[in-house]
Design a protein around this motif. Structure first.
Motif, PDB file in Angstrom:
ATOM      1  N   THR A   1       0.846  -1.185   0.000  1.00  0.00           N
ATOM      2  CA  THR A   1       0.000   0.000   0.000  1.00  0.00           C
ATOM      3  C   THR A   1       0.882   1.235   0.000  1.00  0.00           C
ATOM      4  O   THR A   1       2.058   1.184   0.358  1.00  0.00           O
ATOM      5  CB  THR A   1      -0.952   0.050   1.214  1.00  0.00           C
ATOM      6  OG1 THR A   1      -0.172   0.088   2.402  1.00  0.00           O
ATOM      7  CG2 THR A   1      -1.895  -1.130   1.220  1.00  0.00           C
TER       8      THR A   1
ATOM      9  N   LYS B   1       0.325   5.808   0.385  1.00  0.00           N
ATOM     10  CA  LYS B   1      -0.591   6.938   0.563  1.00  0.00           C
ATOM     11  C   LYS B   1      -0.302   7.945  -0.531  1.00  0.00           C
ATOM     12  O   LYS B   1       0.846   8.339  -0.743  1.00  0.00           O
ATOM     13  CB  LYS B   1      -0.421   7.566   1.933  1.00  0.00           C
ATOM     14  CG  LYS B   1      -1.054   6.749   3.024  1.00  0.00           C
ATOM     15  CD  LYS B   1      -1.311   7.583   4.243  1.00  0.00           C
ATOM     16  CE  LYS B   1      -2.078   6.716   5.224  1.00  0.00           C
ATOM     17  NZ  LYS B   1      -2.659   7.489   6.284  1.00  0.00           N
TER      18      LYS B   1
ATOM     19  N   LYS C   1      -5.063   5.728   1.249  1.00  0.00           N
ATOM     20  CA  LYS C   1      -4.288   4.492   1.178  1.00  0.00           C
ATOM     21  C   LYS C   1      -4.767   3.673  -0.022  1.00  0.00           C
ATOM     22  O   LYS C   1      -5.941   3.322  -0.108  1.00  0.00           O
ATOM     23  CB  LYS C   1      -4.477   3.698   2.464  1.00  0.00           C
ATOM     24  CG  LYS C   1      -3.566   2.538   2.637  1.00  0.00           C
ATOM     25  CD  LYS C   1      -3.921   1.836   3.948  1.00  0.00           C
ATOM     26  CE  LYS C   1      -2.742   1.191   4.577  1.00  0.00           C
ATOM     27  NZ  LYS C   1      -3.088   0.495   5.818  1.00  0.00           N
TER      28      LYS C   1
END
Length: 172
Positions: free
Chosen positions: A51, A53, A59
């Motif tokens: 993941t 941001k 996210k």
């Protein structure tokens, strides 16, 4: 143009076309199961989905280099519809056939899978059944320049770890 100059120009055009055809044939003669047919790079045996941001998107899923991963709604039903020139703009996240992708923290390993890649003969990594793609315009980790673009017959969205397309425009 004189007749002899026109004849030379025509012969030169024929040579150029023949050379282009030979290059295409050579490109397709490589082992498509070990190389990306469009980029002529090795298809990895390991792939990790993680993941990242991204400003305005929150996210989202990313590859191990932090590059945003996208989904394409026309791929509903577990199929790869982005082929040929489309895959040049939206390269699928591929893994060598017979290998399984891995997940980093925040990514559910049960949602990862693969589908046959019609572009390379390898496998495309999927999340929640959707093939995952990168965008050629994302030149750095943490960017999402492909977010919300309507290309190749549909919109392209970053995908969050909950298998939901992020439909927010970038930077909002």
């Amino acid at each position: 143009m004189t007749p002899s100059a026109a004849g030379r120009a025509l012969k030169l055009a024929g040579v150029v076309v023949l050379a282009a055809l030979m290059l295409c044939a050579c490109a397709h003669s490589s082992d498509s199961r070990t190389h990306d047919a469009l980029l002529e790079i090795p298809v990895p045996k390991t792939v990790t989905v993680t993941t990242s941001k991204v400003a305005g998107l929150g996210k989202i899923l990313a590859d191990s280099h932090g590059r945003t991963l996208y989904m394409f709604p026309p791929d509903a039903g577990g199929r790869v519809t982005c082929t040929g020139p489309c895959a040049g703009t939206w390269p699928p996240l591929v893994i060598a056939s017979g290998n399984k992708p891995t997940s980093a923290a925040g990514v559910n390993p049960l949602d990862l899978g693969t589908l046959a890649d019609p572009n390379t003969g390898a496998s495309v990594v999927t999340y929640g059944g959707y093939p995952l793609y990168r965008y050629a315009g994302d030149l750095a980790a943490g960017t999402a320049n492909g977010q919300g673009l309507y290309l190749n017959g549909g919109p392209w969205y970053a995908l969050n770890p909950d298998m939901q397309p992020v439909t927010t425009p970038p930077g909002k």
